[in-house]
Design an enzyme around this catalytic site. Structure first.
Site, PDB file in Angstrom:
ATOM      1  N   GLU A 149     -12.545  -2.098  12.204  1.00  0.00           N
ATOM      2  CA  GLU A 149     -12.547  -1.354  10.935  1.00  0.00           C
ATOM      3  C   GLU A 149     -13.683  -1.790  10.010  1.00  0.00           C
ATOM      4  O   GLU A 149     -14.353  -0.949   9.400  1.00  0.00           O
ATOM      5  CB  GLU A 149     -11.190  -1.556  10.241  1.00  0.00           C
ATOM      6  CG  GLU A 149     -11.106  -0.920   8.870  1.00  0.00           C
ATOM      7  CD  GLU A 149      -9.736  -1.104   8.219  1.00  0.00           C
ATOM      8  OE1 GLU A 149      -8.837  -1.713   8.836  1.00  0.00           O
ATOM      9  OE2 GLU A 149      -9.567  -0.616   7.082  1.00  0.00           O
ATOM     10  N   GLU A 185       0.827  -1.214   0.000  1.00  0.00           N
ATOM     11  CA  GLU A 185       0.000   0.000   0.000  1.00  0.00           C
ATOM     12  C   GLU A 185       0.861   1.264   0.000  1.00  0.00           C
ATOM     13  O   GLU A 185       0.627   2.192   0.770  1.00  0.00           O
ATOM     14  CB  GLU A 185      -0.955  -0.011   1.199  1.00  0.00           C
ATOM     15  CG  GLU A 185      -1.920  -1.189   1.161  1.00  0.00           C
ATOM     16  CD  GLU A 185      -3.005  -1.139   2.228  1.00  0.00           C
ATOM     17  OE1 GLU A 185      -2.767  -0.562   3.291  1.00  0.00           O
ATOM     18  OE2 GLU A 185      -4.087  -1.687   1.969  1.00  0.00           O
ATOM     19  N   ASP A 203      -8.418  -8.900   4.169  1.00  0.00           N
ATOM     20  CA  ASP A 203      -8.138  -7.804   5.099  1.00  0.00           C
ATOM     21  C   ASP A 203      -9.167  -7.712   6.227  1.00  0.00           C
ATOM     22  O   ASP A 203     -10.000  -6.816   6.201  1.00  0.00           O
ATOM     23  CB  ASP A 203      -8.105  -6.478   4.305  1.00  0.00           C
ATOM     24  CG  ASP A 203      -7.526  -5.344   5.122  1.00  0.00           C
ATOM     25  OD1 ASP A 203      -7.004  -5.608   6.207  1.00  0.00           O
ATOM     26  OD2 ASP A 203      -7.607  -4.188   4.666  1.00  0.00           O
TER      27      ASP A 203
HETATM   28  C1  GCV Z   1      -2.452   0.421   8.509  1.00  0.00           C
HETATM   29  C2  GCV Z   1      -6.066  -1.990   5.599  1.00  0.00           C
HETATM   30  C3  GCV Z   1      -6.446  -0.748   6.338  1.00  0.00           C
HETATM   31  C4  GCV Z   1      -5.268   0.206   6.420  1.00  0.00           C
HETATM   32  C5  GCV Z   1      -4.116  -0.539   7.088  1.00  0.00           C
HETATM   33  C6  GCV Z   1      -3.787  -1.758   6.253  1.00  0.00           C
HETATM   34  C7  GCV Z   1      -2.670  -2.572   6.876  1.00  0.00           C
HETATM   35  O1  GCV Z   1      -5.847  -1.717   4.263  1.00  0.00           O
HETATM   36  O2  GCV Z   1      -7.523  -0.130   5.725  1.00  0.00           O
HETATM   37  O3  GCV Z   1      -5.649   1.324   7.172  1.00  0.00           O
HETATM   38  O4  GCV Z   1      -2.991   0.291   7.217  1.00  0.00           O
HETATM   39  O5  GCV Z   1      -4.924  -2.569   6.171  1.00  0.00           O
HETATM   40  O6  GCV Z   1      -2.987  -3.510   7.584  1.00  0.00           O
HETATM   41  O7  GCV Z   1      -1.510  -2.257   6.671  1.00  0.00           O
END
Ligand code: GCV
Length: 720
Positions: free
Chosen positions: A408, A306, A380
């Site tokens: 989340e 990411e 995720d």
């Molecule tokens: C910390 C998901 C979440 C992100 C998070 C990512 C990860 O994509 O939305 O906020 O980033 O996981 O676990 O690195």
């Protein structure tokens, strides 16, 4: 009359002081509401004697003193000479009594963190012994003993032997240095970086107490989307101040390492892990850290994921990157936790397969002090995912589990969702890596492949809200994570019952009502959000609320349509051998089961199969009808949960009652929102009516699609 008035004022005052805002978590220590039992406990606990004077022993003694004086409402004191009916606590080497052989033998099997609580007689005196090999075990044992009293258990004849099944039991805070918390729904970060190191918020100690009471022994202070600044001297001193507070409680501090730190704060021109200058920089950085924090735990790294920098920026592998950092901390006993959460939109491959594809070939290539941290499922932290195929696929490498405690994707700060059943579902899954019984639990506790270095992490749901977790029931998820990290054999129900008793008291009627609310709550949420294996259909970016219509974004795997693939024929992601073939990443017979439309558990159906709308489900209903049934059942169950909660009015603290009641109303409205939005949207493909007897959505699909939430909490700051 005057007398009556004073009584009323006094009673009102009691009410106010008793008002419960949730700050005390499961360490409330309210006076036991049973005078007979109090008297019995007082007879059995005439005093206590702690042996040794390390910081851990001192905090254990202080905790027991606090708990006894409050629970039993009397001054129970330390004793110099041993009498009958006392608690004797200390590491084995500090206990001068001749201990029964049975205890000495057991001590050999429980390592440094384990403990024994044993009632026995010596020289005619009845003693309750809390002992261990190390002082931290005595602290854990003391918390266990306190829990027994809180739960009003029988302590006449104790014989408890405990030791953790997993070595590193960590919270991961996704906390930024500006105090925002990525995916945090309980206010700002509890770390007041600006005031540290000189101002020590009393919360830090209470945080450590709470964690130690459930066996959490490490905390990663900062976000995996890392900021190099935390590795500068200015911030390391702040981290060191926190480490000082946590040390007596057996909690080590860890930091996230941004891979490009040598460039950003080290003024080097590269962060290439094979470059000698870069390697030297990390070694010097490690030395600097260990001078300030001698028991620093190590680094957690999100690399080439990411948008985060990593070794692949230099054509190097994940093992090159991890091993460089591991080399820097190995001399001090530090570890590197390297995350396997990687996927690349430039790779034309099912996202669910990418971590396995990248990491499996690296099995055996990591240094001994590296753990690979793997999320429970391959996408995720969705409400439901099958277990991650990397579990069972890398026998030469310690794999640690990453669960998400913060919700989340499960209603964020407002939905009551007890997560232990989700955690258990994953760890009890059988990978078949070495035949039947090769559970995920055995992978992460090291017993399947003989790893001594083992770990489990939970992405924290803690913030600076007065009650720590925003939703009171978020506390149960923090609690459950710690208890399962210590002993993954505990059942979800056992843990729920413990937490309820510690939080709401021991009245069976209350315990039963709350347990009946908690236990099905995760399944309810799956039903109204993502039934039958649907996943990743939430709001764009903030991930709040439903949005199965999300498409046309810069990265396909950040959309919803990528995952549900609904069309006029059916719905679901074909991951069978005829589709993306993600099923092949699982061992036999799991791969065949997931691959088969008939054998695939229906809870994972649309995860692995693209299924026609008129497909006959096991119930005899069509897929469309079954999907609607799940969505409607989800809402019904939230409504029945609210009804159960209402039965508690007047029976539990009114502040807690109101807090949860208001959140449940929001949850109910949001469950309806999820159901209506998803059913209306999927109906545009199925072209089938909502089955008879179900209430019709009161809003249009266009209405739901028009909703925007620019200030939804927990969003990733734009500066990342
Ligand atoms: C910390 C998901 C979440 C992100 C998070 C990512 C990860 O994509 O939305 O906020 O980033 O996981 O676990 O690195």
């Amino acid at each position: 009359m005057k007398y009556l008035f004073s009584i009323l004022v006094f009673m009102a005052a009691i009410n106010i002081t008793n008002a419960e805002d949730g700050y005390k978590l499961w360490l409330r220590y309210d006076k036991i509401d049973n005078p007979v039992l109090i008297e019995k406990y007082r007879q059995l606990i005439k005093g206590y004697s702690f042996k040794g004077n390390s910081p851990s022993i001192k905090v254990a003694e202080k905790e027991l003193n606090l708990a006894l004086n409050k629970l039993l409402d009397c001054e129970i004191q330390t004793l110099d000479n041993l009498r009958s009916n006392v608690i004797l606590a200390g590491a084995h080497k500090n206990i001068t009594l001749n201990l029964p052989e049975e205890i000495s033998n057991k001590l050999k099997t429980i390592g440094d963190e384990g403990y024994i609580i044993k009632t026995f007689e010596t020289e005619g005196k009845r003693i309750t012994l809390i002992t261990a090999n190390a002082d931290i075990g005595v602290l854990y044992g003391t918390f266990h003993f306190i829990r027994l009293l809180q739960m009003q258990s029988d302590i006449d004849n104790l014989n408890i032997v405990e030791s953790p099944l997993i070595k590193l039991r960590l919270l991961n805070h996704w906390d930024n240095l500006d105090r925002t918390v990525e995916r945090g729904y309980a206010g700002f970060s509890i770390w007041n970086w600006h005031l540290l190191p000189d101002y020590i918020d009393p919360r830090y100690k209470d945080y450590a107490r709470a964690n130690a009471s459930i066996g959490v022994n490490g905390t990663v202070l900062t976000n995996v989307n890392a900021n190099s600044l935390v590795l500068t001297k200015q911030y390391l001193k702040k981290a060191a101040a926190l480490a000082d507070v946590f040390r007596p409680y057996g909690i080590k501090v860890y930091l996230t390492a941004r891979f490009s730190a040598p460039i950003e704060i080290g003024k080097l021109s590269t962060a290439d892990p094979l470059n000698p200058e870069v390697r030297k920089w990390w070694k010097e950085k490690a030395k600097e850290i260990y001078e300030l924090i001698p028991d620093f735990g190590g680094f957690l790294v999100k690399a080439n994921s990411e948008g985060q920098p990593g070794p692949q920026n230099y054509g190097r592998s994940h093992s090159d990157g991890a091993n460089m950092l591991a080399e820097a901390v190995e001399h001090y006993g530090g570890v590197v936790m390297w995350r396997a959460f990687v996927y690349d939109n430039n790779v034309p491959e099912d996202r669910a397969k990418q971590a396995y594809n990248e990491f499996k070939p690296l099995d055996g290539k990591f240094k001994d002090n590296v753990l690979i941290q793997v999320k429970n499922g391959p996408i995720d932290f969705q409400p439901r995912e099958p277990f991650h195929p990397l579990f069972g696929a890398m026998p030469e490498t310690p794999l640690m589990m990453e669960f998400q405690i913060t919700q989340e994707y499960l209603g964020q700060g407002t939905h009551l969702v007890y997560l232990a059943p989700l955690f258990k579902e994953c760890i009890e899954s059988d990978t078949y890596a070495k035949g039947a019984g090769s559970t995920v639990a055995k992978v992460i506790d090291g017993s399947l492949d003989n790893h001594a270095l083992t770990g489990i992490a939970g992405v924290s749901n803690i913030g600076n809200d007065r009650n720590w977790t925003g939703h009171l029931f978020g506390q149960s998820n923090w609690y459950a994570f710690g208890r399962l990290a210590w002993n993954h054999n505990l059942t979800s129900e056992q843990i729920a019952e413990e937490w309820i008793r510690l939080t709401f008291g021991n009245k069976n009627e209350i315990v039963e009502i709350i347990k009946n609310i908690m236990m099905p709550s995760r399944e309810n949420t799956v039903n109204y959000m993502t039934p039958l294996g649907l996943h990743h259909i939430m709001g764009w970016d903030h991930h709040y609320g439903p949005a199965p219509w999300i498409k046309d974004k810069p990265r396909a795997e950040w959309t919803s349509v990528y995952y549900h693939r609904a069309d006029s024929n059916g719905i679901g992601f074909d991951r069978t051998v005829n589709g993306s073939n993600a099923v092949s990443q699982y061992h036999s017979p799991v791969s065949e089961i997931f691959n088969s439309l008939e054998k695939c558990p229906e809870k994972y159906l649309l995860w692995f199969h693209h299924v026609p709308w008129d497909y006959k489900m096991k119930s005899g209903k069509t897929l469309w009808e079954e999907l609607c049934n799940h969505y409607y059942a989800g809402v019904d169950s939230v409504r029945s949960m609210s009804k159960k909660w209402k039965q508690l009015e007047g029976k539990i603290d009114s502040e807690l009652f109101d807090h949860v009641s208001m959140l449940m109303k929001i949850q109910e409205d949001e469950a309806v929102w999820w159901r209506n939005a998803c059913v209306l949207y999927f109906q545009t493909f199925s072209k089938l009516p909502i089955p008879e007897g179900f209430e019709k959505p009161d809003k249009t699909l266009e209405y739901y699609q028009s909703l925007e939430f620019p200030y939804a909490p927990g969003i990733r700051p734009k500066w990342h």
